[in-house]
Design a protein around this motif. Sequence first.
Motif, mmCIF file in Angstrom:
data_model
loop_
_atom_site.group_PDB
_atom_site.id
_atom_site.type_symbol
_atom_site.label_atom_id
_atom_site.label_comp_id
_atom_site.label_asym_id
_atom_site.label_seq_id
_atom_site.Cartn_x
_atom_site.Cartn_y
_atom_site.Cartn_z
ATOM 1 N N UNK A 206 0.844 -1.189 0.000
ATOM 2 C CA UNK A 206 0.000 0.000 0.000
ATOM 3 C C UNK A 206 0.881 1.240 0.000
ATOM 4 N N UNK A 207 0.343 2.349 -0.566
ATOM 5 C CA UNK A 207 1.062 3.616 -0.684
ATOM 6 C C UNK A 207 0.316 4.716 0.043
ATOM 7 N N UNK A 208 1.068 5.693 0.553
ATOM 8 C CA UNK A 208 0.495 6.928 1.086
ATOM 9 C C UNK A 208 1.326 8.109 0.588
ATOM 10 N N UNK A 209 0.686 9.293 0.571
ATOM 11 C CA UNK A 209 1.368 10.533 0.186
ATOM 12 C C UNK A 209 1.230 11.526 1.329
ATOM 13 N N UNK A 210 2.359 11.820 1.959
ATOM 14 C CA UNK A 210 2.372 12.698 3.128
ATOM 15 C C UNK A 210 1.412 12.203 4.214
ATOM 16 N N UNK A 211 1.355 10.872 4.357
ATOM 17 C CA UNK A 211 0.527 10.276 5.391
ATOM 18 C C UNK A 211 -0.930 10.108 5.034
ATOM 19 N N UNK A 212 -1.335 10.473 3.825
ATOM 20 C CA UNK A 212 -2.737 10.370 3.405
ATOM 21 C C UNK A 212 -2.857 9.417 2.218
ATOM 22 N N UNK A 213 -4.097 8.989 1.981
ATOM 23 C CA UNK A 213 -4.351 8.091 0.857
ATOM 24 C C UNK A 213 -4.077 8.809 -0.465
ATOM 25 N N UNK A 214 -3.736 8.030 -1.482
ATOM 26 C CA UNK A 214 -3.425 8.601 -2.792
ATOM 27 C C UNK A 214 -4.684 9.077 -3.498
#
Length: 401
Positions: A206-214
């Motif tokens: 799984x990926x996140x961007x700055x701690x949030x969902x993509x």
Amino acid sequence: MTGKATSEAPTRGPGETASESADVGPPEPSGKVAAPESPGGDQAPKPQEPAPQAPAPAATKPAPPSEDVPSAPLLLAVEDVSESSVAVSWEPPERLGKLGFQGYVLELRREGASEWVPVNARPMMVTQQTVRNLALGDKFFVRVAAVNSAGSGPPAVLDQPVHIQETIEAPKIRVPRHLRQTYIRQVGETINLQIPFQGNPKPQASWTHNGHALDSQRVNVRTGDQDSILFIRSAQRSDSGCYELTVQLEGLEAKAAINVLVIEKPGCPSTIRLLDVWGCNAALEWTPPQDTGNTELLGYTVQKADRKTGQWFTVLERYHPTTCTVSDLIVGNSYSFRVFSENLCGLSESAAVTKEMAHIQKTEESQPGLQRQTEMTCGASGCLATSSVGFPAHSPLCSPP
């Protein structure tokens, strides 16, 4: 010898059992008229036949004394379990028996079954064996017995069944070398992050961007058996930040962070003005741009152009201060100046240009071989400040008389 002595059913006797002899009763009447008896006496009774005797029981082979057969092997243990095999080991028994020692017999019994199946048809002399070609998901018990010429001794049995299942390999992430530093892209370029990982069975990524969902509208993610790819077709400055990949498996996890910076060309300096002109020199000052392009500036490029030709020539490159003095200007010419900002993407699209022109006047001081000194007194101090041609005398402590 199959080594099934402890699991085989005991030997049974003959199929038929001896019948006990039964007493024969008096004969029943036949229903016919009896023949007349001869005078002079009764007829003598017919002698009775003897009953058949039961056959003698078959002779059974006596069990060998306990000291003749080996004792149970010691320290039976599982050394390794894979997706299709199991390796077990044991130690020799304390007693090998009086007769010739032949080896060991290893047997398996599936969970829920009652039959022990030998792994090796003949006794073997090794104390470690690997059983291969096992089915995934199998559960079975393991036992081993020592065998000599007198027979098989008592077996050593594992307390718990062996479970053949997929080998769990802790997840690991291998970040490529070029992604271990900040990944820099320009606005409009693609972002392609391909991160290899390991783990068995296949872990969840799984990926996140700055701690949030993509943002699924702009970011595409494809995860295979050995890597995960994050793809953005046209990068924007808002795509900058920390992208974190998390790989999870059976309560274990691994994480990796990739820093992405999306940049573009900076804006030009906000303002510029001509501070002073003296001799063949001009002093400039400007203010930094409001937009640096989402990255640090590498400096400023200062250019000049005379009014006659209109061609721009670079005076300073990657110059960091916001003030400068342009020297060696030609007497009699008028000059304009402009300043560009510069970052990793290059120079700004436009430049800040001076509104006023610097006029280099023709004076006698500028003629070759002439030099004039200007003397100023500093009141009672009597100090003297001197400037040569082209450089004004400035002293905060002095004022002209």
